[in-house]
Every structure is written in C-alpha cells, then in structure tokens.
Design an enzyme around this catalytic site. Sequence first.
Site, PDB file in Angstrom:
ATOM      1  N   HIS A 106      -1.495  -0.501  -0.438  1.00  0.00           N
ATOM      2  CA  HIS A 106      -1.507   0.186   0.740  1.00  0.00           C
ATOM      3  C   HIS A 106      -2.351  -0.377   1.994  1.00  0.00           C
ATOM      4  O   HIS A 106      -3.315  -1.112   1.534  1.00  0.00           O
ATOM      5  CB  HIS A 106      -1.518   1.672   0.615  1.00  0.00           C
ATOM      6  CG  HIS A 106      -0.543   2.342  -0.528  1.00  0.00           C
ATOM      7  ND1 HIS A 106      -0.430   3.671  -0.723  1.00  0.00           N
ATOM      8  CD2 HIS A 106       0.560   1.997  -0.714  1.00  0.00           C
ATOM      9  CE1 HIS A 106       0.524   4.063  -1.407  1.00  0.00           C
ATOM     10  NE2 HIS A 106       1.205   2.916  -1.417  1.00  0.00           N
TER      11      HIS A 106
ATOM     12  N   GLU B 220      -4.956   0.922   3.332  1.00  0.00           N
ATOM     13  CA  GLU B 220      -6.314   1.369   3.277  1.00  0.00           C
ATOM     14  C   GLU B 220      -6.834   0.097   1.808  1.00  0.00           C
ATOM     15  O   GLU B 220      -7.952  -0.133   2.010  1.00  0.00           O
ATOM     16  CB  GLU B 220      -6.534   2.527   2.578  1.00  0.00           C
ATOM     17  CG  GLU B 220      -5.853   3.518   3.627  1.00  0.00           C
ATOM     18  CD  GLU B 220      -4.285   4.185   3.400  1.00  0.00           C
ATOM     19  OE1 GLU B 220      -3.557   3.206   2.815  1.00  0.00           O
ATOM     20  OE2 GLU B 220      -4.303   5.375   3.272  1.00  0.00           O
TER      21      GLU B 220
ATOM     22  N   CYS C 259      -2.819   8.476   0.913  1.00  0.00           N
ATOM     23  CA  CYS C 259      -1.970   9.354  -0.113  1.00  0.00           C
ATOM     24  C   CYS C 259      -2.922   9.837  -0.995  1.00  0.00           C
ATOM     25  O   CYS C 259      -4.024   9.251  -1.282  1.00  0.00           O
ATOM     26  CB  CYS C 259      -1.058   8.171  -0.737  1.00  0.00           C
ATOM     27  SG  CYS C 259      -1.645   6.666  -1.386  1.00  0.00           S
TER      28      CYS C 259
ATOM     29  N   CYS D  97      -4.864   6.375  -2.316  1.00  0.00           N
ATOM     30  CA  CYS D  97      -5.794   5.787  -1.132  1.00  0.00           C
ATOM     31  C   CYS D  97      -6.868   6.675  -0.963  1.00  0.00           C
ATOM     32  O   CYS D  97      -7.994   6.183  -0.767  1.00  0.00           O
ATOM     33  CB  CYS D  97      -4.851   5.219   0.100  1.00  0.00           C
ATOM     34  SG  CYS D  97      -4.096   3.840  -0.218  1.00  0.00           S
TER      35      CYS D  97
HETATM   36 ZN   LIG Z   1      -1.932   4.828  -0.355  1.00  0.00          ZN
END
Ligand SMILES: [Zn+2]
Length: 139
Positions: A44, A46, A69, A78
Amino acid sequence: MEQALIEGRKALPECLPNPPVGCVLVRADSIISRGYTNAPGKHHAEAMALSQVEGELSDVTAFVTLEPCSFHGRTPSCALTLVERKIGAVYVALLDSDPRNLGKGIDILKAAGIPVMVGLMSEEAKQDLSPYLLHLSHN
Ligand SMILES: [Zn+2]
C-alpha cells in the site's frame, strides 16, 4: 498533502480494485520518501513509503490521502505498521468508507499516542479517490 495526491495518481491502473492512495514522509520540511498503492497484495502507499526509510520515525510526519487500513487483508495493516515504526504524526485527507476501516485506522494511531489530523485537502482527495472507494474492495 499536495505531493501525496500527486503520488496517488501514479497508482492507477495497477492498484485496482484498491483505491489509488498516495503517501509522503516528511522530516524537517523535506520529503524523505514517497509511495502509492501498488498492485493488489503488494505495498500500500504507506508501506511503500516506509519501506524506503530505515529506523524509527518519531521525527517524521506522514501525509496520506486516505485513512491507513486497520485490517490485515492481503497485506499487513498500514495503521499498525505506522505505529510499529513510531511515526511522529499523521495527516490524513479522507476517511476510508470501507466498513472494515471507517475510522478504525485512525483509532489505532490515536490509541498509540500518535497525533492524527484528518481532513487536510479532503476535497481534492475526494475528487481523486471517491470513484474507487467501494465497500469491500480495499484489501
Ligand atoms: Zn494499507
């Protein structure tokens, strides 16, 4: 956050069906790392940004266009990763409308004592992200 929005636009179309999120890490007014949503199952935004810097990040501020998330899907949460790396502060443009998240990512950061500011450039983030923020599509 403007730079994070620019990063997010690089995510399309590989990131789909995940939303095209962007993230930048800032230390002493300089961007030290950038990230965006990779293909499903990969980093992701991040995680991509965090993977490029070493050590604790207590003097670093993260700017993320979408709430990190909170849940472990195909990739680790994350929000938890930001906590583990001891990020100093987090700016989030937009809350995630995914029912599995919906404020939980923010709660994880706040519970760890990390200052979180939500809503910076939210209109711009909404324009970029809202077509992709479908329930159950983010993992
Ligand atoms: Zn994430």
